[in-house]
Enzyme design. Structure first.
Site, PDB file in Angstrom:
ATOM      1  N   THR A  71       0.897  -1.255   0.149  1.00 47.28           N
ATOM      2  CA  THR A  71      -0.076  -0.324   0.035  1.00 47.28           C
ATOM      3  C   THR A  71       0.933   1.262  -0.259  1.00 47.28           C
ATOM      4  OG1 THR A  71      -1.574  -1.546   1.672  1.00 47.28           O
ATOM      5  CG2 THR A  71      -2.034   1.399   0.763  1.00 47.28           C
ATOM      6  N   ARG A 101      -9.210   2.194   4.411  1.00 44.41           N
ATOM      7  CA  ARG A 101      -9.202   0.896   4.704  1.00 44.41           C
ATOM      8  C   ARG A 101      -9.242   0.210   5.924  1.00 44.41           C
ATOM      9  NH1 ARG A 101      -7.001   1.802  -0.661  1.00 44.41           N
ATOM     10  NH2 ARG A 101      -8.408   1.142  -2.789  1.00 44.41           N
ATOM     11  N   ASP A 151       5.128   0.098  15.178  1.00 46.39           N
ATOM     12  CA  ASP A 151       5.384  -0.548  14.279  1.00 46.39           C
ATOM     13  C   ASP A 151       6.484  -0.301  12.515  1.00 46.39           C
ATOM     14  OD1 ASP A 151       5.296  -3.207  13.029  1.00 46.39           O
ATOM     15  OD2 ASP A 151       4.382  -1.889  10.941  1.00 46.39           O
ATOM     16  N   ARG A 161       3.317   4.720   9.088  1.00 44.26           N
ATOM     17  CA  ARG A 161       4.301   5.491   8.720  1.00 44.26           C
ATOM     18  C   ARG A 161       5.282   6.354   9.849  1.00 44.26           C
ATOM     19  NH1 ARG A 161       3.412   2.457   4.790  1.00 44.26           N
ATOM     20  NH2 ARG A 161       3.065   3.058   2.746  1.00 44.26           N
ATOM     21  N   CYS A 163       0.792   1.967  13.209  1.00 44.88           N
ATOM     22  CA  CYS A 163       1.608   1.234  12.339  1.00 44.88           C
ATOM     23  C   CYS A 163       1.426   1.452  10.775  1.00 44.88           C
ATOM     24  CB  CYS A 163       0.860   0.378  12.463  1.00 44.88           C
ATOM     25  SG  CYS A 163       0.712  -0.710  14.256  1.00 44.88           S
ATOM     26  N   GLU A 177      14.727   3.564   9.319  1.00 40.95           N
ATOM     27  CA  GLU A 177      14.835   2.299   9.803  1.00 40.95           C
ATOM     28  C   GLU A 177      15.841   0.910   9.139  1.00 40.95           C
ATOM     29  OE1 GLU A 177      10.876   0.830   7.799  1.00 40.95           O
ATOM     30  OE2 GLU A 177       9.349   1.892   9.857  1.00 40.95           O
ATOM     31  N   HIS A 211       8.820  -3.118  11.796  1.00 38.03           N
ATOM     32  CA  HIS A 211       7.303  -2.779  10.394  1.00 38.03           C
ATOM     33  C   HIS A 211       7.251  -4.079   9.933  1.00 38.03           C
ATOM     34  CE1 HIS A 211       7.263   0.650   7.409  1.00 38.03           C
ATOM     35  NE2 HIS A 211       6.294  -0.998   6.903  1.00 38.03           N
ATOM     36  N   LEU A 212       6.169  -4.633  10.760  1.00 36.85           N
ATOM     37  CA  LEU A 212       5.591  -5.756  10.352  1.00 36.85           C
ATOM     38  C   LEU A 212       3.807  -5.840   9.496  1.00 36.85           C
ATOM     39  CD1 LEU A 212       6.785  -7.921  13.543  1.00 36.85           C
ATOM     40  CD2 LEU A 212       7.561  -8.328  11.521  1.00 36.85           C
ATOM     41  N   GLY A 213       3.924  -4.795  10.001  1.00 37.78           N
ATOM     42  CA  GLY A 213       2.400  -4.634   8.905  1.00 37.78           C
ATOM     43  C   GLY A 213       1.397  -5.061   8.001  1.00 37.78           C
ATOM     44  N   ALA A 214       2.793  -5.768   7.845  1.00 34.10           N
ATOM     45  CA  ALA A 214       2.346  -6.553   5.970  1.00 34.10           C
ATOM     46  C   ALA A 214       3.140  -7.320   5.808  1.00 34.10           C
ATOM     47  CB  ALA A 214       2.272  -5.862   4.896  1.00 34.10           C
ATOM     48  N   THR A 232      -3.030   7.405   8.306  1.00 35.98           N
ATOM     49  CA  THR A 232      -2.253   7.762   7.575  1.00 35.98           C
ATOM     50  C   THR A 232      -1.315   7.811   5.961  1.00 35.98           C
ATOM     51  OG1 THR A 232      -1.185   9.782   8.289  1.00 35.98           O
ATOM     52  CG2 THR A 232      -3.382  10.296   8.972  1.00 35.98           C
TER      53      THR A 232
END
Length: 507
Positions: free
Chosen positions: A78, A155, A260, A236, A234, A265, A283-286, A207
């Site tokens: 995304t 979403r 996250d 940016r 979670c 990073e 950074h595990l969101g996806a 956002t």
């Protein structure tokens, strides 16, 4: 008819194997090379027409300018924060993403963060692993009856809301784009940020990162919140001011944070990560098998569908191409390019052109005016270079220059579908074209995290609902922004003290 031809694609990050398989099954040669440095990617990219990335690869203007053959950049995820979309557009490169691919995974991680913050789950786990039994130390609180503030009701924000409502949480939110009546259908009451901050027991942000959202949670906004408020990011890194967050944690104004994402990073400054009341992830969101498979599959299918002339999905900078996939449009595109080429050959000695008028005849072509105009300009302006004009960067536009007392004002507009849009105002190029319809408010100011909430607060007081928002893509300095309103504003006095220039128009 495919708008571009792609034979070779480079995948520069770890993308689900199904992506490579789908591309290869459709006759595309695929090379996987991970962990390339910027210089290595600059040297490598010249050999490919397509590039697939996730979030780690930063596609800068330097890399794009070195990509002589590149036709498409696909982001398996995304957003396109890591891609210089303006540079890609100028070079005629399509940029696409998979906006729905990781929605559920990111929402579920957000919910896990909220639950873990309420019961100190990670800290209790580490205590047990250290051989301790500290029941009193990890006294938590129920989520039932607590207020969750959701900043960004797209979403992911919607999915978080519906899940946390099952815990009995009251969900309130803020989003300058999503209409309040829409979010109300899934149980989120919208309000201004000034109204939201003091009500929340938990705050989660969803956002994009842009000038108006950078540092959205800062020293000033933390001071407006309940003492002990818990926050989750979670989305940016940078939406929450990391230094301000640390100060709020130390003072007790913030009771805990689930992070996250970070500005840098991996983060070199460990103060936040090491804080007892911070839960952090790399950074595990996806990072779920389902999300990666979904994103890998979707980006591959989107590329294949485009190359086979079926449809264009997920593109962020090539809206004009959406009209090019119907069979009846193919001949018209060829005709437009051919007519442009004929005129170019007849007027070589008379360049540059002062004015170009393109007219279509017949109601059947009305919806394809923008496409056909772009096609004609491609033929007219094509100079034989590898990265010359194409249907992506040859957008037909109209420039109006107005001089008042020696001062010039410029506005650049175009037609998208059958809607006139504003692309640029006095040199400020809008991130999203502004539809020139309805009640519009234009204002010029230095963009700060407080600006948009303050302006929308004034509008709410005046009884005007925000229906759309677009701001300049330019970073730094004063920028023009536009807000679409439900009703016209008759008095701009309250706004004049907040911004450098302000104007309202109804079209």
């Amino acid at each position: 008819m495919a708008p571009v031809c792609v034979r070779r694609i480079l995948i520069s990050e770890s993308v689900d194997p199904c992506c490579k398989k789908i591309l290869q099954e459709n006759g595309i040669e695929v090379t996987e090379k991970q962990n390339l440095t910027k210089d290595e990617l600059v040297a490598e990219i010249k050999d490919y027409e397509g590039l697939v990335v996730r979030s780690a690869t930063k596609i800068t203007a330097e890399i794009i300018n070195a990509a002589d053959n590149l036709k498409i950049i696909g982001r398996a995820g995304t957003g396109v924060d890591n891609v210089d979309v303006d540079a890609a557009t100028k070079k005629g490169i399509i940029v696409m993403n998979t906006p729905g691919g990781n929605t559920v995974s990111a929402a579920e991680l957000t919910c896990a963060m909220i639950i873990s913050l309420s019961r100190h789950v990670p800290q209790a786990v580490m205590s047990m692993k250290a051989g301790k039994w500290e029941r009193k130390k990890f006294m938590g609180s129920e989520l039932y009856g607590k207020v969750l503030g959701i900043i960004g009701l797209g979403r992911i924000g919607k999915e978080v809301a519906t899940r946390m409502q099952s815990f009995g949480m009251k969900t309130i939110g803020y989003d300058p784009i999503t209409p309040p009546e829409v979010s109300a259908t899934w149980g989120v009451e919208q309000m201004s940020l000034e109204q939201l901050w003091p009500q929340c027991d938990y705050i989660t942000v969803h956002t994009p990162l842009m000038p108006s959202t950078t540092g959205l949670l800062n020293d000033a906004t933390f001071a407006e919140c309940k003492k002990g408020v818990k926050v989750v990011n979670c989305a940016r890194g940078g939406i929450i001011d990391e230094d301000a967050l640390l100060r709020a944690l130390e003072s007790g104004q913030c009771g805990g944070a689930g992070l996250d994402v970070f500005v840098e990073e991996p983060p070199k400054n460990r103060a936040l990560v090491d804080h007892f009341n911070v839960i952090s992830c790399p950074h595990l969101g996806a990072s779920t098998r389902e999300a990666q498979a979904r994103c890998g599959q979707e980006i591959a299918l989107q590329i294949v569908d485009m190359l086979k002339g079926r449809e264009l999905v997920g593109a962020v900078n090539a809206q004009v191409l959406a009209h090019s996939f119907s069979p009846e449009s193919h001949l018209w595109i060829r005709l437009g390019e051919a007519l442009g080429a004929v005129l170019r050959s007849c007027t070589t000695s008379k360049q540059p052109y002062d004015q170009v008028d393109i007219t279509t005849l017949g109601s059947s072509l009305k919806s394809s005016c923008e496409l056909l105009s772009s096609a004609a300009l491609v033929g007219l302006l094509k100079d034989g270079s590898r990265n010359g004009p194409n249907l992506i960067n040859a957008l037909t536009a109209q420039l109006m220059v107005l001089s008042v007392n020696g001062i010039k004002y410029t506005a650049t507009g175009s037609i998208q579908g059958d809607v006139p849009v504003l692309l640029d105002l006095n040199g400020s190029e809008f991130r999203q074209p502004v539809p020139l319809t309805g009640n519009l408010l234009f204002f010029k100011a230095a963009v700060t995290p407080q600006l948009l909430p303050t302006v929308t607060g004034v509008l709410a007081t005046a009884g005007a609902e925000v229906q759309s928002f677009s701001t300049s893509a330019t970073r730094g300095g004063d920028q023009w922004s536009c807000i679409g309103l439900s009703t016209a504003l008759s008095d701009l006095a309250a706004l004049k003290s907040l911004v450098k220039e302000v104007a309202a128009v109804s079209i």
